[in-house]
Design a protein around this motif. Structure first.
Motif, short mmCIF file in Angstrom:
data_model
loop_
_atom_site.label_atom_id
_atom_site.label_comp_id
_atom_site.label_asym_id
_atom_site.label_seq_id
_atom_site.Cartn_x
_atom_site.Cartn_y
_atom_site.Cartn_z
N CYS A 180 5.34 -0.51 11.64
CA CYS A 180 5.66 -1.51 12.47
C CYS A 180 6.17 -2.40 11.56
CB CYS A 180 4.57 -1.93 12.99
SG CYS A 180 4.10 -0.79 14.75
N TYR A 206 10.35 -3.72 17.13
CA TYR A 206 9.56 -4.25 15.68
C TYR A 206 9.68 -5.71 16.06
CZ TYR A 206 8.16 0.87 15.27
OH TYR A 206 7.72 2.05 15.37
N ASN A 221 -2.24 -0.52 19.16
CA ASN A 221 -1.87 -1.59 17.85
C ASN A 221 -3.12 -2.97 17.81
OD1 ASN A 221 0.46 -0.60 17.53
ND2 ASN A 221 1.53 -1.11 19.38
#
Lengths: 241, 444
Positions: free
Chosen positions: B53, B64, B101
């Motif tokens: 990322c 992203y 995440n």
């Protein structure tokens, strides 16, 4: 004094001129003028170091140093002139005569006072002057004294290392003070007395030309140097006889 | 040897099966473990995990966008290249967040996690960081400065921290002025906290700044040499390296010889006595604007020396307090030296020419350059053959009756004489004008 006749185209009168100052006098005087002027211009800045105007002129230190060099050159010229003048009054006839005539006498004090009173309208008769009026005598004596003092103190200052080796320091301090204040005296006396007398005080404003061509007209002679005029007339008549 | 019976054959068969099964199970377990370890290791190290990322390729992709990219090459060359992302960004650990995440705004990195005294991971602590908390940049002042307070990363950087000897390091000597100026000349910060921004920038034009910039002389003084590193304190703080009484010691670090002269001279001696009025290095030389004494803009350039000295030596209050001789500036300015210097002639003597520069001593001191015994030598520096007589008499000449009667009386005489002469002349002019007036009016 020699006599000169000149025809004037305008009036057809005989304008009689006398030679008051021979060439030697005029040359000496011009050298004096130039050296005084240079000395004052290059010397006075030292009395006014705070002046922005002066510092704008001496914009680079080299100009300031050059000022000193020029001052000394003019001083040397004045010293030579002084020496020449002393020799001149000793050894030339004309010089001899005139220096005797220019020496002040007691009667000059009286004449001076009378002239002031006459000017103010108090007494009736103007005094009679010989070759040199009291004011002129005063200026000569003053100039001679001032030049002597300035040269004397100037030499002390010119060689500070030598002076301070031989003389106590207070002599140096006094010499500097005398030289500086003497300059102020000369400057103010010169500008005020002399310039006034010859430019504004003379009858031929803006300027009498006697310092350039040495000539003085008869009428003026009669007015300002009547005694001398009388003496010359008598001498002429003696010769004629 | 007899043959195995039926039961024994069965046992052997089962034994063999068991061995094979165990072997298989172990292999599978090993493979599985290796796989798991492999994948979890990826999540910790600077491998495909974070950069999927935060990498350069990701930055180009639409999905992203908004994610801060991290330059791999910078990290790879930095001093932290062998460390994992999550060693510093502890709250980004994959496993902590149950496989999802990490949260959007990570908390601030705490450098002290590793960089403390006696740490076991080999994190350097080159200057004591314990001083930081008492310093002007310390946590104690956070209330005052808020977010403007510099943190480790403001001076050292974030991913681009290089080893100390590396020229790219923000704390390399040649880069330190730029590092400090980032805040100390930032208009927002300087306004908010009343810092003199132009002062920091003035450093760049000083003799130290120029030596650093123009010739890369890395031993030239930079901010940290005078102000300290983690122990910076305000100049008013008596413990500060740049508080007035401490300044000579600070400058001494490089200018040891001059310090020795200074401390032997009267100014230094007074400093040792605790005198707060005595001048220190910066009083004469300036601080961020220090220039070489050969620079025409220096406060100790020959044409400026008398102005610098007269800050104290022409101050009536200080003169009275310490019984200093008075009118030093006016007597100097009146002398030929003062006049010539004002006109720019640098050869003329200034205060330092006679009194010395750093080891100024009173005239009573036998080692003083102005002691009567030593004066011929002092004057002799410019006036060869200056003998004893040369130096007799007052140097600073005042025209008063007791100190210099000659000058005093000459001045008095001339003042009177000139006034009288001019007075007479004015009378003469008036009388002359009067007579002209009379002549003019009588003609009518």
């Amino acid at each position: 004094m020699t006599e000169m006749k000149e025809e004037s185209a305008a009036n057809k009168e005989n304008h009689k001129y006398y030679l008051r100052f021979p060439l030697s006098y005029r040359v000496q005087h011009i050298i004096l003028v130039l050296s005084f002027f240079t000395l004052i211009i290059t010397g006075l800045p030292l009395l006014f170091p705070g002046s922005k105007f002066l510092r704008a002129i001496f914009i680079v230190p080299d100009i300031f140093v050059l000022r000193g060099v020029i001052h000394r050159i003019a001083a040397a010229a004045l010293m030579l002139l002084g020496a020449f003048h002393v020799l001149f009054v000793i050894f030339s006839d004309q010089g001899n005569k005139d220096v005797r005539a220019i020496m002040p006498r007691w009667s000059d004090i009286g004449k001076g006072l009378r002239s002031i009173l006459f000017n103010l309208g108090v007494t009736g008769d103007p005094p009679e002057y010989g070759r040199f009026r009291p004011i002129e005598k005063f200026q000569y004596i003053a100039t001679a004294a001032a030049v002597a003092v300035m040269i004397g103190t100037g030499v002390i200052i010119w060689f500070p290392d030598l002076s301070m080796m031989l003389l106590p320091k207070w002599v140096m301090d006094v010499a500097i003070t005398v030289h500086g204040l003497g300059a102020v005296l000369v400057f103010s006396t010169l500008i005020l007395w002399h310039i006034y007398t010859v430019h504004f005080g003379s009858e031929d404003f803006p300027m009498s030309r006697v310092w350039l061509d040495g000539k003085i007209s008869e009428e003026k002679m009669k007015k300002t140097h009547s005694l001398e005029h009388k003496n010359i007339r008598e001498a002429e008549q003696q010769e004629k006889k | 040897m007899r043959t195995l019976d039926k039961r024994e054959n069965e046992l052997e068969k089962r034994g063999r099966e068991a061995i094979v099964a165990t072997g298989l199970a172990v292999s599978v377990a090993v493979c599985l473990a290796a796989t798991i370890i492999f994948f979890t290791r990826t999540a910790i190290s600077a491998g495909p995990g974070c950069f999927s990322c935060h990498g350069a390729e990701a930055a180009a992709k639409e999905q992203y966008r908004g994610i801060p990219p991290v330059d791999v090459s910078v990290l790879g060359n930095s001093t932290h290249k062998k460390i994992n992302c999550t060693d510093c960004h502890t709250d980004a650990l994959f496993t902590e967040n149950e496989g999802k995440n990490h949260p959007k705004n990570l908390s601030e990195v705490d450098c002290a996690k590793c960089h403390y005294k006696g740490n076991t991971v080999g994190a350097p602590q080159l200057t004591p960081m314990d001083d930081l908390k008492d310093s002007i940049h310390g946590a104690g002042t956070r209330k005052k400065y808020g977010n403007d307070l510099p943190k480790c990363k403001d001076c050292h950087g974030t991913h681009e921290i290089y080893p100390k000897a590396d020229a790219r390091s923000r704390t390399d000597r040649l880069n330190i002025p730029a590092t400090c100026i980032r805040c100390h000349a930032d208009s927002g910060i300087t306004e908010r906290h009343k810092i003199k921004g132009e002062v920091a920038k003035a450093y760049l034009n000083s003799v130290h700044g120029r030596a650093l910039k123009e010739t890369g002389l890395n031993i030239a003084a930079v901010c940290v040499d005078c102000h300290g590193v983690h122990d910076i304190r305000a100049p008013g703080d008596p413990k500060s390296k740049v508080s007035r009484p401490n300044i000579p010691e600070t400058c001494r670090k490089c200018h040891a010889g001059i310090y020795k002269q200074y401390i032997q001279g009267i100014h230094g001696q007074e400093l040792l006595k605790g005198n707060k009025d005595t001048p220190v290095c910066t009083d004469c030389h300036g601080e961020h604007t220090i220039r070489s004494h050969r620079d025409p803009e220096s406060r100790v350039y020959p044409t400026h020396v008398s102005k610098t000295c007269s800050h104290c030596h022409d101050d009536v209050i200080l003169e009275r307090k310490y019984s200093l001789p008075a009118r030093r500036l006016s007597t100097y300015s009146d002398s030929y030296h003062g006049v010539a210097l004002k006109y720019g002639d640098k050869r003329a003597a200034n205060c330092a020419s006679c009194h010395g520069t750093h080891d100024i001593r009173p005239s009573s001191d036998p080692e003083s350059s102005i002691n009567p015994e030593n004066l011929p030598g002092t004057c002799g520096k410019c006036h060869p053959n200056a003998g004893k007589r040369f130096a007799q008499g007052k140097i600073h000449v005042e025209a008063t009756k007791d100190s210099n009667p000659g000058k005093y009386y000459v001045r008095k005489f001339y003042t009177w004489f000139i006034s009288i002469i001019i007075g007479c002349l004015v009378l003469y002019i008036i009388s002359d004008l009067a007579s002209r007036l009379r002549k003019a009016t009588s003609r009518r």
